[in-house]
Design an enzyme around this catalytic site. Structure first.
Site, PDB file in Angstrom:
ATOM      1  CE  LYS A 119      -3.908   2.073   2.501  1.00 18.57           C
ATOM      2  NZ  LYS A 119      -4.856   1.898   3.632  1.00 18.57           N
ATOM      3  CB  SER A 195      -7.762   4.121   2.619  1.00 20.06           C
ATOM      4  OG  SER A 195      -7.029   3.444   3.643  1.00 20.06           O
ATOM      5  CB  SER A 219      -8.476   1.221   5.438  1.00 17.84           C
ATOM      6  OG  SER A 219      -9.031   2.508   5.539  1.00 17.84           O
TER       7      SER A 219
END
Length: 526
Positions: A119, A195, A219
């Protein structure tokens, strides 16, 4: 106050543009030097690679059936075919990854030689982009590996790039002014969630078998639900990269598509001094499973979310488990009010970031409007406000522990609705205007505005934040697909350090044929 997220972001803001990078931005031209490329001569096809999990690929590398370099070549073949439609990556590092794969030694790593995407927020590695999704930090790069990157390398993974995320991870979709919207492989008109949506899209379409995530309010689990994957939120402070604190909302893990990978990664990451303290609650006919389709604050819920839970309940009953419908066990509205205090307080670092990069104070147009609103609210918040928010979270944690004395696990939907459109933005024009200048508002009025503007997004995803605020574990499982072909997960939640019970529940659903995963062969370009 010592807030891990805030500390990390303050440090990140000081790491201004570093040395030349080994990365190639995805929006720029990809690597063209083929001097270290490898002809894929093994029996593993692109289609096989896309469907395989990380554990299987590691075993193949270990047995000499395929090389790590060949897996990297396959990964980039999939990336080339899919990223243009998905917009799920912010950078790649093919040549460096091939060199690392060539030098990798087998020391028994569980994911030996397997490509991974990390990420782009919080999981940076040396020379990786560290923008936080903010325009004035877009060229900022990390001077060293993060603890997450180190751990994934130690597990045997080869890092091949970074995934897309929204600015500072504030929202439940992956969409930002800097990087644009990521698209859901199930339907490109929809968002994969956030996210960690860049990571979930990567795993769904088979760019990599596993991609890293962080979860400060859902997330990991929100995109797992909207992308048809497994999303584990582990107990607070039990993994090797966790600080020893109970005042932290963020956990870090991965999007996975098999329980074998989920279990293997969890077992690798658990701290040695935490292993004996993990509970060993058996999953058997005595297991008491509560469920509800009530939302935490009485917000609406879709028929799909109700159906997803009802299907899971029917499966559990068919397997002989004790299942009982209950009321939602906490006051979700008050809990979210405290959650927004924590979120707003955490935005206070932004002025330091602007001063370091721009040599001036933060201005409205430097960041997205939500970030600006949170920053303005942070200026009124005190350490006492922060302590009060954590005190309430502790009270809710105590309530949950009482609930989990009567029931072993709680089943809910992961999200209340299927995935929204790809460019979804919860912030209305009216709310954006109100947040442009909040100087005439009191602290209480600012916090109410933060709550009100986030309400549309929270209505879509109201269940996940409970685990973050209480530090308790939860897992989203991919068991439901609606008539429009969009997935929607179910979520199991249990008591602190009872993570292994969640893993066994996931295994039961997988073994029972309940997982509904995307077939990468069905991916179609627009």
């Amino acid at each position: 106050m010592n807030i891990k997220l805030k500390k990390a972001l303050v440090v990140a803001s000081a790491l201004l543009v570093a040395n030349a990078s080994q990365l190639t931005p995805v929006l720029a031209q990809e690597d063209t030097d083929t001097s270290s490329q490898v002809d894929v001569k093994g029996s593993l096809t692109v289609e096989d690679y896309q469907k395989a999990d990380a554990s299987t690929l590691a075993q193949m590398v270990r047995e000499g059936k395929v090389t790590s370099q060949e897996l990297i070549e396959l990964a980039f073949e999939v990336i080339e075919a899919t990223e243009g439609s998905l917009n799920n990556l912010i950078s790649t590092r093919k040549e460096a990854a091939l060199e690392e794969a060539k030098a990798l030694e087998d020391t028994g790593q569980p994911f030996y030689g397997v490509p991974i995407l990390l990420k782009g927020l919080g999981h940076t590695y040396k020379d990786g982009f560290e923008s936080l999704g903010i325009e004035f930090l877009k060229d900022q790069k990390a001077s060293e590996d993060s603890e997450k990157a180190k751990a994934f390398r130690e597990a045997g993974f080869i890092i091949i790039g970074q995934t897309n995320f929204p600015q500072l991870g504030w929202i439940n979709v992956t969409n930002s002014d800097l990087y644009g919207a990521t698209h859901n492989p199930w339907n490109l008109d929809h968002n994969p969630g956030g996210s960690s949506g860049g990571s979930s899209a990567a795993v769904v379409v088979g760019q990599v078998p596993l991609a890293s995530t962080s979860d400060g309010g859902g997330s990991t689990r929100i995109p797992a639900s909207w992308s048809g994957l497994i999303g584990l939120h582990p107990s607070r402070a039990i993994l090797r990269w966790d600080e020893d604190t109970q005042k932290e909302t963020v956990t870090n893990f991965a999007e996975t598509k098999t329980m074998a990978d989920t279990k293997a990664l969890f077992d690798f990451l658990v701290k040695d001094d935490q292993r004996d303290s993990l509970k060993d609650t058996p999953l058997d006919e005595e297991t008491r499973i509560a469920y509800t389709t009530q939302t935490p604050a009485g917000t609406p819920i879709s028929d799909d979310a109700v159906a997803a839970v009802e299907e899971a309940v029917a499966f559990l009953k068919d397997q002989g488990y004790q299942v009982e419908e209950v009321d939602y066990p906490t006051d979700g509205q008050k809990l979210m009010e405290k959650y927004y205090v924590l979120a707003s307080y955490g935005a206070g670092f932004l002025n330091d970031a602007a001063q370091g990069a721009l040599d001036r104070d933060l201005e409205m147009d430097d960041v997205e409007r939500l970030t600006w609103g949170l920053y303005q609210t942070s200026q009124d918040l005190t350490d006492e406000d922060l302590e009060a928010a954590w005190d309430y979270a502790d009270q809710v944690r105590d309530q949950l522990e009482e609930f989990f004395k009567e029931y072993d696990v709680l089943l809910t939907p992961t999200n209340s609705y299927p995935a929204p459109e790809a460019d979804y933005n919860h912030l209305t024009a009216e709310m954006a205007e109100k947040m442009a200048d909040m100087s005439d508002l009191t602290k209480e009025e600012k916090l109410q505005l933060i709550y009100d503007q986030w309400l549309p997004a929270w209505t879509l995803t109201p269940y996940t934040q409970l685990a973050n605020l209480t530090g308790t574990p939860a897992i989203s499982l991919p068991t439901y697909v609606n008539e429009e072909g969009l997935p929607l997960g179910i979520m199991f939640h249990t008591s602190y350090k009872n993570d292994r019970l969640l893993l066994e529940l996931g295994q039961a659903f997988e073994d029972g044929g309940q997982f509904k995963l995307f077939d990468p062969a069905d991916f179609s370009q627009p």
